[in-house]
Design a protein around this motif. Structure first.
Motif, PDB file in Angstrom:
ATOM      1  N   TYR A 120      41.830  39.921  45.707  1.00 26.75           N
ATOM      2  CA  TYR A 120      41.394  39.312  46.961  1.00 26.75           C
ATOM      3  C   TYR A 120      40.229  38.355  46.712  1.00 26.75           C
ATOM      4  CZ  TYR A 120      43.908  43.183  49.233  1.00 26.75           C
ATOM      5  OH  TYR A 120      44.855  44.076  49.657  1.00 26.75           O
ATOM      6  N   TYR A 156      34.994  45.794  43.032  1.00 24.98           N
ATOM      7  CA  TYR A 156      34.303  44.510  42.869  1.00 24.98           C
ATOM      8  C   TYR A 156      34.633  43.914  41.500  1.00 24.98           C
ATOM      9  CZ  TYR A 156      30.357  41.457  41.737  1.00 24.98           C
ATOM     10  OH  TYR A 156      29.584  40.403  41.326  1.00 24.98           O
ATOM     11  N   GLY A 187      40.700  52.361  46.404  1.00 19.96           N
ATOM     12  CA  GLY A 187      39.871  51.428  47.143  1.00 19.96           C
ATOM     13  C   GLY A 187      39.647  50.175  46.328  1.00 19.96           C
ATOM     14  N   PRO A 188      39.277  49.078  46.982  1.00 11.71           N
ATOM     15  CA  PRO A 188      39.002  47.854  46.239  1.00 11.71           C
ATOM     16  C   PRO A 188      37.865  48.030  45.249  1.00 11.71           C
ATOM     17  CG  PRO A 188      39.273  47.377  48.567  1.00 11.71           C
ATOM     18  CD  PRO A 188      39.197  48.865  48.422  1.00 11.71           C
ATOM     19  N   HIS A 219      31.347  37.615  41.688  1.00  9.05           N
ATOM     20  CA  HIS A 219      31.039  36.725  42.796  1.00  9.05           C
ATOM     21  C   HIS A 219      30.209  35.552  42.284  1.00  9.05           C
ATOM     22  CE1 HIS A 219      27.127  38.863  42.847  1.00  9.05           C
ATOM     23  NE2 HIS A 219      26.667  37.772  43.428  1.00  9.05           N
ATOM     24  N   HIS A 267      33.583  35.830  46.680  1.00  8.16           N
ATOM     25  CA  HIS A 267      33.740  37.145  46.083  1.00  8.16           C
ATOM     26  C   HIS A 267      35.176  37.327  45.627  1.00  8.16           C
ATOM     27  CE1 HIS A 267      30.177  39.456  47.868  1.00  8.16           C
ATOM     28  NE2 HIS A 267      30.012  38.213  48.256  1.00  8.16           N
ATOM     29  N   TYR A 317      37.592  40.701  44.687  1.00 12.17           N
ATOM     30  CA  TYR A 317      37.808  42.137  44.561  1.00 12.17           C
ATOM     31  C   TYR A 317      39.256  42.346  44.135  1.00 12.17           C
ATOM     32  CZ  TYR A 317      33.451  43.178  46.977  1.00 12.17           C
ATOM     33  OH  TYR A 317      32.124  43.277  47.313  1.00 12.17           O
ATOM     34  N   GLN A 337      42.412  45.505  44.007  1.00 20.64           N
ATOM     35  CA  GLN A 337      42.796  46.829  44.471  1.00 20.64           C
ATOM     36  C   GLN A 337      43.997  47.312  43.672  1.00 20.64           C
ATOM     37  OE1 GLN A 337      44.069  47.167  48.593  1.00 20.64           O
ATOM     38  NE2 GLN A 337      43.424  49.308  48.682  1.00 20.64           N
TER      39      GLN A 337
END
Lengths: 110, 114
Positions: free
Chosen positions: A87, A46, A43-44, A49, A34, A36, A38
């Motif tokens: 991330y 998406y 908030g993170p 993936h 995955h 992500y 931020q």
């Protein structure tokens, strides 16, 4: 969860492609990769993936090595709004929470 | 994509008081939600898993009596920080899994305890 390794930070110029690497040498056969991101004080979000094959969506592309021990998130044409912490996270098919590493702080220069 | 809404986005409270943070899945049902905490310049740390209709499960080191979690419906989980102290000041973020693989996050709540 298996561990991922990412560079602490990367810098790129606006309107150029960006390749964000991630190493995950202990990945298991059922782990999805995955990504992500931020943005500051949010908030993170998406990004994308994949499991084995390369993936494309409107935000980015994900290139997965044949042995799955590494992957690369590709932003085809970076904008200033892409400046964020990215991330790379491995997650099995279960319903567990995500384990975040330190991520890569992407800096975009105008 | 699916939307998770968190409220409030920012709150300041006095030391010793309690603060409730709401997390809602707006267009899908979530039997499970997750609560994270993020200190400045650090990554997100999973605090607890909220389960609809049953008790939450907490990560090691997270005080369940201090961080009360209620998941009363399929679209709402709440986190209450009880007897807040300045060291509880942090960025609290919820998320809900969507399908087998994806997860969607709320916009976060900045808690400042003075």
């Amino acid at each position: 969860d298996a561990k991922t390794t990412q560079p602490n930070s990367m810098e790129s110029n606006e309107e150029e492609p960006v390749h964000l690497p991630c190493n995950h040498s202990t990945i298991s056969g059922t782990d999805y990769i995955h990504w992500y991101r931020q943005l500051p004080s949010q908030g993170p979000e998406y990004v994308i993936h994949g499991l084995t094959s390369n993936v494309n969506n409107r935000m980015a592309s994900l290139a997965i090595a044949e042995d799955r021990k590494s992957s690369t998130l590709i932003l085809h044409r970076a904008t200033l709004r892409d400046a964020a912490v990215y991330y790379c996270i491995l997650r099995g098919g279960g319903a567990d929470g995500l384990t975040f590493g330190k991520g890569t702080h992407l800096i975009i220069q105008p | 994509g699916a939307v998770v809404s968190q409220h409030p986005s920012r709150v300041i409270c006095k030391s010793g008081t309690s603060v409730k943070i709401e997390c809602r899945s707006l267009d899908f049902q979530a039997t499970t939600m997750f609560w994270y905490r993020q200190f400045p310049k650090q990554s997100l740390m999973l605090m607890a898993t909220s389960n609809e209709g049953s008790k939450a499960t907490y990560e090691q080191g997270v005080e369940k009596d201090k961080f009360l979690i209620n998941h009363a419906s399929l679209t709402l989980s709440t986190l209450t920080v009880t007897s807040a102290h300045p060291e509880d000041s942090s960025f609290y973020i919820c998320s809900a899994p969507y399908g087998v693989v994806e997860a969607f996050f709320g916009q976060g709540t900045r808690l400042t305890v003075v």
